[in-house]
Design an enzyme around this catalytic site. Structure first.
Site, short mmCIF file in Angstrom:
data_model
loop_
_atom_site.label_atom_id
_atom_site.label_comp_id
_atom_site.label_asym_id
_atom_site.label_seq_id
_atom_site.Cartn_x
_atom_site.Cartn_y
_atom_site.Cartn_z
N TYR A 158 0.81 -1.22 0.00
CA TYR A 158 0.00 0.00 0.00
C TYR A 158 0.85 1.27 0.00
CZ TYR A 158 -0.05 -0.50 5.23
OH TYR A 158 0.26 -0.65 6.57
N LYS A 173 5.09 4.44 4.74
CA LYS A 173 5.79 3.40 3.95
C LYS A 173 6.16 3.94 2.57
CE LYS A 173 5.10 -0.28 6.81
NZ LYS A 173 6.18 -0.99 7.49
C1 HXC Z 1 -7.17 5.59 16.87
C2 HXC Z 1 -5.18 5.45 18.01
C3 HXC Z 1 -5.24 4.03 18.02
C4 HXC Z 1 -6.39 3.44 17.41
C5 HXC Z 1 -3.41 4.63 19.01
N1 HXC Z 1 -4.03 5.76 18.63
N2 HXC Z 1 -4.13 3.55 18.65
N3 HXC Z 1 -6.12 6.23 17.44
N4 HXC Z 1 -7.32 4.24 16.83
N5 HXC Z 1 -6.55 2.10 17.38
C6 HXC Z 1 -3.58 7.12 18.89
C7 HXC Z 1 -3.61 7.41 20.38
O1 HXC Z 1 -4.93 7.74 20.79
C8 HXC Z 1 -2.64 8.59 20.48
O2 HXC Z 1 -3.26 9.79 20.05
C9 HXC Z 1 -1.62 8.24 19.42
O3 HXC Z 1 -2.21 7.30 18.53
C10 HXC Z 1 -0.38 7.63 20.03
O4 HXC Z 1 -0.75 6.49 20.77
P1 HXC Z 1 0.19 5.85 21.88
O5 HXC Z 1 -0.39 4.56 22.30
O6 HXC Z 1 0.50 6.86 22.92
O7 HXC Z 1 1.55 5.67 21.06
P2 HXC Z 1 2.68 4.63 21.19
O8 HXC Z 1 2.73 4.02 22.55
O9 HXC Z 1 3.90 5.24 20.67
O10 HXC Z 1 2.21 3.46 20.21
C11 HXC Z 1 2.38 3.57 18.85
C12 HXC Z 1 1.29 2.78 18.14
C13 HXC Z 1 1.24 1.36 18.65
C14 HXC Z 1 1.59 2.82 16.64
C15 HXC Z 1 -0.02 3.48 18.38
O11 HXC Z 1 0.18 0.65 18.04
C16 HXC Z 1 2.52 0.61 18.47
O12 HXC Z 1 3.55 0.96 19.00
N6 HXC Z 1 2.49 -0.47 17.77
C17 HXC Z 1 3.70 -1.27 17.48
C18 HXC Z 1 3.37 -2.62 17.01
C19 HXC Z 1 2.53 -2.59 15.77
O13 HXC Z 1 1.61 -1.81 15.60
N7 HXC Z 1 2.85 -3.50 14.89
C20 HXC Z 1 2.05 -3.66 13.70
C21 HXC Z 1 2.80 -3.31 12.55
S1 HXC Z 1 2.02 -4.11 11.24
P3 HXC Z 1 -3.92 10.86 21.10
O14 HXC Z 1 -4.45 11.93 20.21
O15 HXC Z 1 -4.97 10.10 21.85
O16 HXC Z 1 -2.79 11.32 21.98
C22 HXC Z 1 2.32 -3.28 9.87
C23 HXC Z 1 2.04 -4.11 8.65
C24 HXC Z 1 1.47 -3.37 7.53
O17 HXC Z 1 2.73 -2.18 9.86
C25 HXC Z 1 1.30 -4.21 6.27
C26 HXC Z 1 0.17 -5.18 6.25
C27 HXC Z 1 -0.07 -5.83 4.93
#
Ligand code: HXC
Length: 274
Positions: A158, A173
């Site tokens: 994507y 990305k």
């Molecule tokens: C809406 C969201 C949310 C959700 C987080 N936020 N999750 N908003 N819906 N589901 C918002 C929060 O409210 C906050 O905004 C802001 O994002 C930051 O959130 P935090 O939790 O404080 O951030 P952090 O701890 O740094 O976490 C980062 C993250 C988290 C991206 C949100 O999910 C993470 O670290 N994930 C790592 C693992 C991961 O996701 N792996 C998957 C990768 S898969 P506000 O405004 O409330 O402050 C991938 C594959 C793609 O990429 C390809 C597939 C084919």
């Protein structure tokens, strides 16, 4: 059926990994762990970076069990100083670096117009800024060594076709792909190659929790894959090791899609090849 996280195809020495050192971000789980273990099995030393020390330690223990050498360095790739310290730690332990895998990612599904600025920043900071900070730090080290090297970034298809619900990740990305193509040209004279791998849906906890948390969402994703299954992390590791290896010595600025036909299937059939 390919067994998870096990890679027996890369025998020590034959792909040029013996005695080389690679930094792998997000190496504590999923694709990052699979790539770390495949590199270790192929004779490379691995500097495993990520935010959760316990997960990094597990990867190191598995790499050592497989006869490899690895070092865990807790790192938040969003912090350029921490990234510089990561590179320094790898060089201190192993003497030099030979490459990098930008695998650390963050993602969640949300309508683009409803994202908060922090939600946008969280993903763009990890994926785009983090990949740039790591690439910059490792490329500087490779330039100082005068050795050349190989940098791989894990993106997604994507990056070029977009995806409703993940505008932050798609934009980030796409930025990583543009960074890769730009620096591939800038750094080719130094013998540094940069490429991307674009995995399709892969059986990992991180992606599962972020993108297909319910059974319904999971079957919806599965229905888009002509191959009829998700990828195993080791299948993404195989493609990654090829791009990092000496066997890809004239290959730079490219992206290798490993998605069971998913994105082509969407173009040709609308949904699947079935
Ligand atoms: C809406 C969201 C949310 C959700 C987080 N936020 N999750 N908003 N819906 N589901 C918002 C929060 O409210 C906050 O905004 C802001 O994002 C930051 O959130 P935090 O939790 O404080 O951030 P952090 O701890 O740094 O976490 C980062 C993250 C988290 C991206 C949100 O999910 C993470 O670290 N994930 C790592 C693992 C991961 O996701 N792996 C998957 C990768 S898969 P506000 O405004 O409330 O402050 C991938 C594959 C793609 O990429 C390809 C597939 C084919």
């Amino acid at each position: 059926m390919v067994e998870k996280n096990v890679n027996t195809a890369w025998t020590e020495g034959s792909w040029g990994f013996a005695g080389r050192t690679y930094v792998v971000t997000g190496g504590g789980s999923g694709i990052g762990r699979a790539v770390s273990l495949a590199l270790a099995a192929a004779g490379a030393r691995v500097v495993v970076a990520g935010r959760t020390p316990e997960k990094l330690d597990e990867t190191v223990a598995l790499a050592e069990k497989a006869g490899g050498q690895a070092l865990a360095v807790p790192t938040d790739v969003r912090d350029p100083d921490a990234v510089d310290a990561l590179v320094a730690a790898g060089v201190e332990r192993f003497g030099r670096l030979d490459g990098l895998v930008n695998n650390a990612a963050g993602n969640f599904v949300a309508p683009g117009v409803d994202l908060s600025p922090n939600g946008w920043r969280a993903v763009v900071d990890i994926v785009l800024n983090g990949s740039y900070f790591c690439t910059r730090a490792v490329a500087r080290q490779l330039r100082a060594q005068g050795t050349g090297g190989s940098i791989l970034s894990v993106i997604a298809t994507y990056a070029w076709h977009g995806h409703p619900g993940t505008v932050h990740s798609a934009a980030a990305k796409a930025g990583v792909l543009a960074m890769t193509r730009t620096l591939a040209v800038e750094l080719a004279p130094l013998g540094v190659r940069l490429n991307c791998v674009a995995p399709g849906p892969t059986e990992t906890e991180g992606a599962g929790a972020a993108l297909w948390a319910t059974e319904e969402a999971r079957s919806g994703v599965l229905a888009t894959v002509p191959a009829g299954r998700f990828a195993e992390p080791s299948e993404i590791a195989d493609a990654s090791l090829f791009l990092l290896s000496e066997r890809a010595s004239y290959l730079t600025g490219e992206c290798l899609t490993v998605d069971g036909g998913q994105w082509l299937g969407k173009q040709v059939y609308g949904r699947t090849g079935a």
